[in-house]
Design a protein around this motif. Structure first.
Motif, mmCIF file in Angstrom:
data_model
loop_
_atom_site.group_PDB
_atom_site.id
_atom_site.type_symbol
_atom_site.label_atom_id
_atom_site.label_comp_id
_atom_site.label_asym_id
_atom_site.label_seq_id
_atom_site.Cartn_x
_atom_site.Cartn_y
_atom_site.Cartn_z
ATOM 1 N N GLU A 151 0.820 -1.209 0.000
ATOM 2 C CA GLU A 151 0.000 0.000 0.000
ATOM 3 C C GLU A 151 0.855 1.260 0.000
ATOM 4 O OE1 GLU A 151 -2.431 -0.584 3.411
ATOM 5 O OE2 GLU A 151 -3.717 -2.082 2.439
ATOM 6 N N MET A 152 2.039 1.204 0.613
ATOM 7 C CA MET A 152 2.925 2.367 0.623
ATOM 8 C C MET A 152 3.371 2.747 -0.775
ATOM 9 S SD MET A 152 5.512 1.956 3.857
ATOM 10 C CE MET A 152 4.947 1.299 5.423
ATOM 11 N N LEU A 153 3.360 1.811 -1.690
ATOM 12 C CA LEU A 153 3.829 2.088 -3.049
ATOM 13 C C LEU A 153 2.963 3.128 -3.746
ATOM 14 C CD1 LEU A 153 4.582 -1.568 -4.235
ATOM 15 C CD2 LEU A 153 6.216 0.129 -3.373
ATOM 16 N N ASP A 154 1.741 3.309 -3.267
ATOM 17 C CA ASP A 154 0.826 4.287 -3.865
ATOM 18 C C ASP A 154 0.839 5.619 -3.123
ATOM 19 O OD1 ASP A 154 -0.085 2.542 -5.863
ATOM 20 O OD2 ASP A 154 -1.486 1.593 -4.473
ATOM 21 N N ALA A 155 1.796 5.794 -2.232
ATOM 22 C CA ALA A 155 1.870 7.036 -1.456
ATOM 23 C C ALA A 155 2.057 8.237 -2.378
ATOM 24 C CB ALA A 155 3.014 6.959 -0.456
ATOM 25 N N ASP B 235 9.471 12.573 -10.877
ATOM 26 C CA ASP B 235 8.253 12.156 -10.186
ATOM 27 C C ASP B 235 8.700 11.273 -9.031
ATOM 28 O OD1 ASP B 235 5.991 10.808 -9.263
ATOM 29 O OD2 ASP B 235 5.077 10.675 -11.241
ATOM 30 N N PHE B 236 8.710 11.835 -7.803
ATOM 31 C CA PHE B 236 9.248 11.093 -6.673
ATOM 32 C C PHE B 236 8.360 9.929 -6.256
ATOM 33 C CE2 PHE B 236 11.463 15.179 -6.230
ATOM 34 C CZ PHE B 236 12.771 14.706 -6.204
ATOM 35 N N GLY B 237 7.071 10.036 -6.500
ATOM 36 C CA GLY B 237 6.192 8.918 -6.223
ATOM 37 C C GLY B 237 6.540 7.733 -7.101
ATOM 38 N N ARG B 238 6.793 8.007 -8.372
ATOM 39 C CA ARG B 238 7.173 6.946 -9.298
ATOM 40 C C ARG B 238 8.534 6.368 -8.928
ATOM 41 N NH1 ARG B 238 7.664 7.587 -15.926
ATOM 42 N NH2 ARG B 238 8.424 5.454 -16.331
ATOM 43 N N ALA B 239 9.470 7.248 -8.525
ATOM 44 C CA ALA B 239 10.803 6.782 -8.139
ATOM 45 C C ALA B 239 10.720 5.861 -6.929
ATOM 46 C CB ALA B 239 11.706 7.972 -7.835
ATOM 47 N N PHE B 240 9.887 6.244 -5.962
ATOM 48 C CA PHE B 240 9.750 5.409 -4.766
ATOM 49 C C PHE B 240 9.190 4.035 -5.130
ATOM 50 C CE2 PHE B 240 7.128 3.705 -1.333
ATOM 51 C CZ PHE B 240 8.089 3.573 -0.352
ATOM 52 N N ARG B 241 8.174 4.021 -5.975
ATOM 53 C CA ARG B 241 7.582 2.741 -6.373
ATOM 54 C C ARG B 241 8.609 1.877 -7.100
ATOM 55 N NH1 ARG B 241 3.085 -0.225 -7.789
ATOM 56 N NH2 ARG B 241 1.614 1.197 -6.814
ATOM 57 N N GLU B 242 9.317 2.454 -8.055
ATOM 58 C CA GLU B 242 10.274 1.684 -8.839
ATOM 59 C C GLU B 242 11.378 1.090 -7.975
ATOM 60 O OE1 GLU B 242 11.603 4.421 -11.791
ATOM 61 O OE2 GLU B 242 9.879 4.066 -13.123
ATOM 62 N N GLU B 243 11.779 1.813 -6.936
ATOM 63 C CA GLU B 243 12.896 1.369 -6.118
ATOM 64 C C GLU B 243 12.488 0.363 -5.043
ATOM 65 O OE1 GLU B 243 14.720 4.900 -4.621
ATOM 66 O OE2 GLU B 243 15.368 5.583 -6.606
ATOM 67 N N ARG C 6 16.312 -8.833 -3.375
ATOM 68 C CA ARG C 6 15.913 -7.504 -3.842
ATOM 69 C C ARG C 6 16.306 -6.416 -2.849
ATOM 70 N NH1 ARG C 6 14.967 -7.043 -9.232
ATOM 71 N NH2 ARG C 6 13.402 -8.528 -9.966
ATOM 72 N N MET C 7 16.225 -6.697 -1.543
ATOM 73 C CA MET C 7 16.652 -5.706 -0.558
ATOM 74 C C MET C 7 18.149 -5.481 -0.647
ATOM 75 S SD MET C 7 15.942 -3.539 1.838
ATOM 76 C CE MET C 7 14.366 -3.896 2.670
ATOM 77 N N ARG C 8 18.908 -6.532 -0.875
ATOM 78 C CA ARG C 8 20.355 -6.379 -0.999
ATOM 79 C C ARG C 8 20.700 -5.521 -2.222
ATOM 80 N NH1 ARG C 8 21.524 -11.196 -0.228
ATOM 81 N NH2 ARG C 8 22.132 -10.958 1.958
ATOM 82 N N GLU C 9 20.036 -5.757 -3.309
ATOM 83 C CA GLU C 9 20.263 -4.959 -4.526
ATOM 84 C C GLU C 9 19.895 -3.493 -4.288
ATOM 85 O OE1 GLU C 9 17.804 -6.977 -7.317
ATOM 86 O OE2 GLU C 9 19.255 -8.580 -7.728
ATOM 87 N N HIS C 10 18.795 -3.271 -3.590
ATOM 88 C CA HIS C 10 18.328 -1.916 -3.311
ATOM 89 C C HIS C 10 19.337 -1.143 -2.459
ATOM 90 C CE1 HIS C 10 15.816 1.432 -2.199
ATOM 91 N NE2 HIS C 10 15.745 1.045 -0.938
#
Length: 262
Positions: A146-150, A211-219, A238-242
């Motif tokens: 749900e946070m991805l849609d922040a 677009d910081f919302g998009r950046a957050f979702r992508e990351e 995925r967390m290690r890559e991030h």
């Protein structure tokens, strides 16, 4: 960027600048040293006005009195000068001869500290993501998605939701000791780092108009979906890559100071 400032309450009732869980606020000596390094690196140049007490208090997660004590220490060292009046404030004093000579050493020290914290986070946060996927409560795992849609209007909001996400992953795993370790690592890392990132040119990481919302979702999307699906292997990877990418981005920002010192 995957990491930085936010909001929260410290044990002493002060706001935590990075959005972390309750913690002991840093002393004025920590704040003074962070600002001292920023000045030495040229991030605040001779004659530049420092951010206001209120702004610095928010960045460091301390009270304004703590900031006042830190600035007083810098003034006693001759690094800053404070004047009163409508046009007053605290400005960086003229640079002494040879003032640039130790910038490389300071930058190297910050780089080493950043490496240490990111290695520590690499050791604990990927496993926290695995636990969240394998045994996290359904509500906690859904909350990450749900946070991805922040709605993320700017970089400051990005950092706040980013912190909520990382702490949410740690908390979802149900290991309080591990969650506290994640919180502490982020808090200590950003107390020192916030003075450097404050007012920095972020365009090498996030282009103008980002677009910081998009950046957050992508990351963060791959991590959240892996946790939701109960895929511990993928969540950990995925967390290690991030975190590896976040480390790279911080080094890009740090390199700006090295370049300005040339």
């Amino acid at each position: 960027m995957g990491d930085s400032k936010g909001t929260g309450k410290s044990k002493g009732g002060e706001q935590a600048a990075n959005g972390a869980a309750p913690r002991q606020a840093p002393s004025y000596a920590v704040v003074a040293e962070a600002l001292r390094q920023r000045i030495a690196l040229g991030g605040f140049g001779p004659g530049d006005k420092l951010p206001t007490e209120r702004e610095l208090a928010e960045v460091f997660g301390v009270g304004r009195n703590t900031v006042r004590q830190a600035v007083r220490e810098l003034a006693e060292e001759g690094l800053v000068v404070t004047t009163l009046g409508r046009s007053g404030g605290t400005r960086v004093a003229p640079a002494p001869a040879g003032g640039r000579d130790n910038r490389a050493a300071i930058a190297a020290g910050i780089r080493a500290s950043l490496r240490d914290y990111m290695e520590y986070r690499q050791a604990i946060e990927p496993f926290a993501a695995r636990l969240a996927a394998e045994r996290g409560a359904a509500a906690g795992r859904r909350g990450l998605v749900e946070m991805l849609d922040a709605k993320v209007a700017d970089l400051g909001e990005y950092h706040r939701v980013d912190t909520r996400f990382h702490l949410g992953v740690a908390e979802a795993g149900g290991n309080e000791v591990l969650a506290e370790a994640v919180t502490r690592a982020r808090t200590e890392m950003f107390v020192a780092g916030n003075a450097l990132w404050l007012g920095s040119d972020w365009t090498p990481v996030y282009p103008t108009g980002q677009d910081f919302g998009r950046a957050f979702r992508e990351e963060h999307e791959a991590i959240a979906l892996a946790v939701l699906s109960g895929d511990g292997d993928t969540a950990e990877r995925r967390m290690r890559e991030h975190l590896k990418e976040s480390h790279r981005q911080f080094l890009v920002l740090l390199d700006q100071f090295a370049t300005s010192a040339d």
